[in-house]
Design a protein around this motif. Structure first.
Motif, mmCIF file in Angstrom:
data_model
loop_
_atom_site.group_PDB
_atom_site.id
_atom_site.type_symbol
_atom_site.label_atom_id
_atom_site.label_comp_id
_atom_site.label_asym_id
_atom_site.label_seq_id
_atom_site.Cartn_x
_atom_site.Cartn_y
_atom_site.Cartn_z
ATOM 1 N N SER A 48 0.835 -1.210 0.000
ATOM 2 C CA SER A 48 0.000 0.000 0.000
ATOM 3 C C SER A 48 0.867 1.257 0.000
ATOM 4 O O SER A 48 0.523 2.258 -0.650
ATOM 5 N N ASP A 169 -6.060 -0.960 -4.796
ATOM 6 C CA ASP A 169 -5.435 -1.608 -3.633
ATOM 7 C C ASP A 169 -6.440 -2.571 -3.008
ATOM 8 O O ASP A 169 -7.383 -2.148 -2.353
ATOM 9 N N GLU A 170 -6.250 -3.851 -3.241
ATOM 10 C CA GLU A 170 -7.148 -4.916 -2.778
ATOM 11 C C GLU A 170 -8.615 -4.611 -3.106
ATOM 12 O O GLU A 170 -9.460 -4.588 -2.214
HETATM 13 MG MG LIG Z 1 -2.087 -2.748 2.160
#
Ligand SMILES: [Mg+2]
Ligand SMILES: Nc1ncnc2c1ncn2[C@@H]1O[C@H](COP(=O)(O)OP(=O)(O)OP(=O)(O)O)[C@@H](O)[C@H]1O
Length: 229
Positions: A48, A169-170
């Motif tokens: 991240s 991000d995810e």
């Molecule tokens: Mg992360």
């Protein structure tokens, strides 16, 4: 040919009281226009942190980041905000939509910052929402949508200004497996339409959608593998 993303010896550390936490420890990375990349790696490995740098939400402690031939590693906050708005579409695990705002207005919001007229905003937001499969949900607010639909709105918002890169991000981290498959089909379509897509995931099945898998460990790139597709 020049790379869309060119990163050289990027480091990011954080000061925590009297301690310094070294998170990214020298990353070199080139990504071309039109690539489909997945970042993987253990929790805390720096995924991240790296995505936030790629998305110009943060700046490195040292090293250079050239995005579309512009050095963004030393830009001011105002310049970065402008780059974010024109070059980057960001999709988060938790959707990050405005709660009391319709799908249409959530999607149109980045165009407000870009200075587009109301008519243009509406036309483009309708077009994008149709593309992400929400033609019949434009006036719904986030709490009137399912998780998968909320993420579609977030993907629409990321696409609305026709950015150079889509970062996620995810993006399926809060979705069940069936909905994850649908959202990944959407990312596949977005990539097939010529977009550069970079995502983070913990799941091998999700990473298989990408054409290149980069694994981080402890703040460095451990492996960088292109799938034979
Ligand atoms: Mg992360
Ligand atoms: N603002 C900050 N201040 C101090 N430490 C930070 C900060 N942001 C991140 N870190 C540290 O950096 C490391 C990497 O965090 P990051 O969020 O990039 O990991 P990640 O790979 O995305 O993990 P996950 O898979 O759990 O999302 C962690 O040890 C975290 O505690």
């Amino acid at each position: 040919m020049s790379n869309l993303i060119k990163i050289r010896d990027i480091r990011r550390d954080f000061r925590l009281g009297s301690e310094i936490v070294y998170v990214l420890k020298g990353i070199d990375l080139d990504i071309d226009k039109g690539e489909y990349v997945a970042f993987m790696g253990p929790s805390g490995s720096g995924k991240s942190t790296l995505m936030n740098l790629l998305g110009c939400l943060d700046t490195p402690t040292s090293g250079t980041y050239i995005l579309n031939n512009r050095d963004v590693s030393s830009m001011s906050d105002d310049e970065l905000a402008d780059v974010r708005n024109t070059e980057i579409g960001f999709v988060f695990q938790t959707f990050n939509l405005l709660p009391r705002t319709t799908a249409l207005d959530n999607v149109a919001l980045p165009m407000v910052y870009a200075g587009s007229s109301k008519t243009d905003r509406r036309k483009r937001a309708e077009e994008v929402l149709t593309d992400v499969g929400l033609a019949d949900r434009m006036d719904h607010k986030p709490n009137q949508l399912s998780g998968g639909q909320r993420q579609r709105v977030a993907v629409g918002r990321a696409l609305v200004n026709k950015p150079s890169i889509i970062l996620a991000d995810e993006p399926t981290g809060n979705l069940d497996s069936k909905t994850s498959v649908e959202i990944m089909a959407l990312f596949d379509e977005i990539h097939a339409a010529g977009n550069t897509v970079i995502l983070v995931t913990h799941e091998e099945e999700i990473a298989e959608h990408a054409h290149r898998v980069i694994r981080l460990r402890d703040g460095i790139i451990e492996s960088d593998v292109r799938n034979k597709k």
